[in-house]
Design a protein around this motif. Structure first.
Motif, mmCIF file in Angstrom:
data_model
loop_
_atom_site.group_PDB
_atom_site.id
_atom_site.type_symbol
_atom_site.label_atom_id
_atom_site.label_comp_id
_atom_site.label_asym_id
_atom_site.label_seq_id
_atom_site.Cartn_x
_atom_site.Cartn_y
_atom_site.Cartn_z
ATOM 1 N N GLY A 1 0.771 -1.240 0.000
ATOM 2 C CA GLY A 1 0.000 0.000 0.000
ATOM 3 C C GLY A 1 0.797 1.281 0.000
ATOM 4 O O GLY A 1 0.213 2.362 -0.060
ATOM 5 N N ALA B 1 0.986 3.095 -4.986
ATOM 6 C CA ALA B 1 -0.129 2.601 -5.795
ATOM 7 C C ALA B 1 0.317 2.210 -7.198
ATOM 8 O O ALA B 1 -0.199 1.251 -7.775
ATOM 9 N N ASN C 1 -2.410 -4.210 -1.601
ATOM 10 C CA ASN C 1 -3.349 -3.843 -0.551
ATOM 11 C C ASN C 1 -4.698 -4.520 -0.748
ATOM 12 O O ASN C 1 -5.310 -4.998 0.209
#
Length: 343
Positions: free
Chosen positions: A148, A151, A238
Motif C-alpha cells: 500500500g 499505488a 493492498n
C-alpha cells in the motif's frame, strides 16, 4: 543502554490505548530479554502504567511527547506536528541514532510520511515498500510487498522490491535463498503488463543474487507455500491483503455459525476443538503482526491499529529480529551486487 539495542515504541498509538501497548512491550521484553525500549508518549501516563509492569521499567526509558497523531488525521497535517507527537518523536529517535528501530500502531499514512521525510530512502532505492508476513501452508510464513505504500510501480520499483523482500525473508524467515515471484494475472511468460514482464526478465538474469526467482504467481496460490516472497505494486498488494483478511474472517464466522446450528454440531465442536483452535491461531492477525517499511535509512515497523497484547509483542519481535540481523545493511549489499551484475 546502547542505541544499537533500543527500540522506540509509540506508546500512545493504536486503537486499544496505552495499557495494551505497555502490556505488549512487557510481553516482548520477556521473549527478547536483551531488548531495551524508549517509550514515547505522555510521560505521566506511561510512568503510571509501568507500575503494572515492574520488569519492564528497568529495561525502558520514557521520552515525553505532548501530542498524539489521530487515526483520522491526514498525513500532511501529521507531518506539521511531527516534532511534538509520539509517532514523530519515535521515528526521529531512529534518525538521530538513539534507537535502532521504531514501532507504532498509529495512522499508517502518517507513519509512512514521517518515516520517508525523516529517514529518506537508501542509496539505490527509489521508493520504500510496505512488507508483511502472511500465513502460509508452507513451512514458513510468506513475505508480501508492497502492501500500500506505492499505488503505481514501474519495472525498477518491482525489481528493488524483490531484492528488499528477499533480504527481509532471509532475516525474518531464516531462508538462505528465498523463492521470489511476481503477482500476476497468469503464470505464462507473456502474461501481465509491460512493467511486470520486464521486471521478470531482469530477475531471471540476476543469477548471483541470494534468491530463487520463480516467475509469476496468481492470487489464488498466495498461501499455498509455493514461494516465500510475493512482489507487486501497492494497489494490487493492498487489495490482495484486505481480501485475504476478509476471507479469513468470513471462514471463521461460518465455522462459528455452523458449530452453533444444532446440538450435534456443538458436540462436534468439542471433539474437533484442538483443530479449530489451531485454525484460529493461524487466522489470527495478531500472530502475523508487524509490517515493515523497507528501503529507508532506518527501521520502522507498523503494527495493526487494533492489535492486542500479543499483536504488539509480535510487531516488536519483528523489529528486534531486523535489528539483530542488520537488515538495512543486507538490503544495501544485495542491491549493490545486483546493480554491479546488471552493469
Amino acid at each position: 543502554m546502547t542505541s544499537s539495542s533500543r527500540i522506540a515504541v509509540d506508546a500512545m498509538g493504536g486503537d486499544e490505548g496505552l495499557a495494551v501497548m505497555l502490556a505488549g512491550v512487557a510481553r516482548a521484553r520477556r521473549q527478547y530479554n536483551d531488548a531495551k525500549f524508549l517509550l514515547v508518549g505522555d510521560e505521566e501516563a506511561i510512568r503510571g502504567g509501568l507500575k503494572n509492569h515492574p520488569g519492564l521499567s528497568a529495561a525502558s526509558e520514557v521520552v515525553h511527547a505532548a501530542e498524539v497523531v489521530r487515526s483520522d488525521e491526514k498525513p500532511s497535517q501529521a507531518l506539521r506536528r511531527a516534532r511534538t507527537t509520539s509517532m514523530g518523536i519515535a521515528v526521529d529517535l531512529v534518525k538521530r541514532g538513539e534507537a535502532a528501530a521504531a514501532v507504532s500502531s498509529g495512522n499508517t499514512g502518517a507513519l509512512m510520511a514521517m518515516a520517508k521525510l525523516s529517514l529518506r530512502t537508501m542509496p539505490g532505492i527509489d521508493r520504500p515498500a510496505l512488507a508483511a508476513l502472511l500465513p502460509s501452508l508452507g513451512e514458513t510464513d510468506l513475505v508480501m510487498l508492497d502492501l500500500g505504500a506505492n499505488a503505481e510501480c514501474d519495472t525498477r520499483n518491482l525489481v528493488q522490491f524483490a531484492v528488499m523482500g528477499a533480504a527481509y525473508a532471509r532475516t525474518a524467515l531464516e531462508l538462505e535463498s528465498p523463492r521470489v515471484a511476481l503477482l500476476n494475472i497468469g503464470t505464462e511468460e507473456q502474461k501481465g503488463i509491460e512493467s511486470i514482464r520486464d521486471a521478470a526478465a531482469q530477475l531471471r538474469a540476476a543469477t548471483h543474487l541470494p534468491l530463487t526467482f520463480n516467475g509469476y504467481i496468481e492470487g489464488d496460490r498466495l498461501s499455498r507455500g509455493e514461494v516465500d516472497v510475493v512482489v507487486c505494486d501497492g494497489f494490487s498488494g493492498n487489495i490482495a491483503l484486505k481480501t485475504a483478511e476478509g476471507t479469513a474472517r468470513f471462514v471463521a464466522d461460518l465455522l462459528k455459525r455452523a458449530f452453533r446450528s444444532s446440538v450435534r454440531s456443538k458436540v462436534g465442536f468439542l471433539i474437533s476443538r484442538p483443530a479449530t483452535e489451531l485454525l484460529r491461531d493461524q487466522l489470527d492477525p495478531n500472530n502475523h503482526n508487524g509490517a515493515v517499511f523497507l528501503g529507508l535509512n532506518g527501521l520502522v515497523v507498523k503494527s495493526h491499529g487494533g492489535a492486542n497484547e500479543l499483536g504488539v509483542a509480535t510487531a516488536i519481535g519483528v523489529a528486534a529480529k531486523m535489528v539483530r540481523d542488520d537488515l538495512t545493511r543486507r538490503i544495501s549489499d544485495n542491491l549493490r551486487n545486483f546493480e554491479a551484475e546488471a552493469a
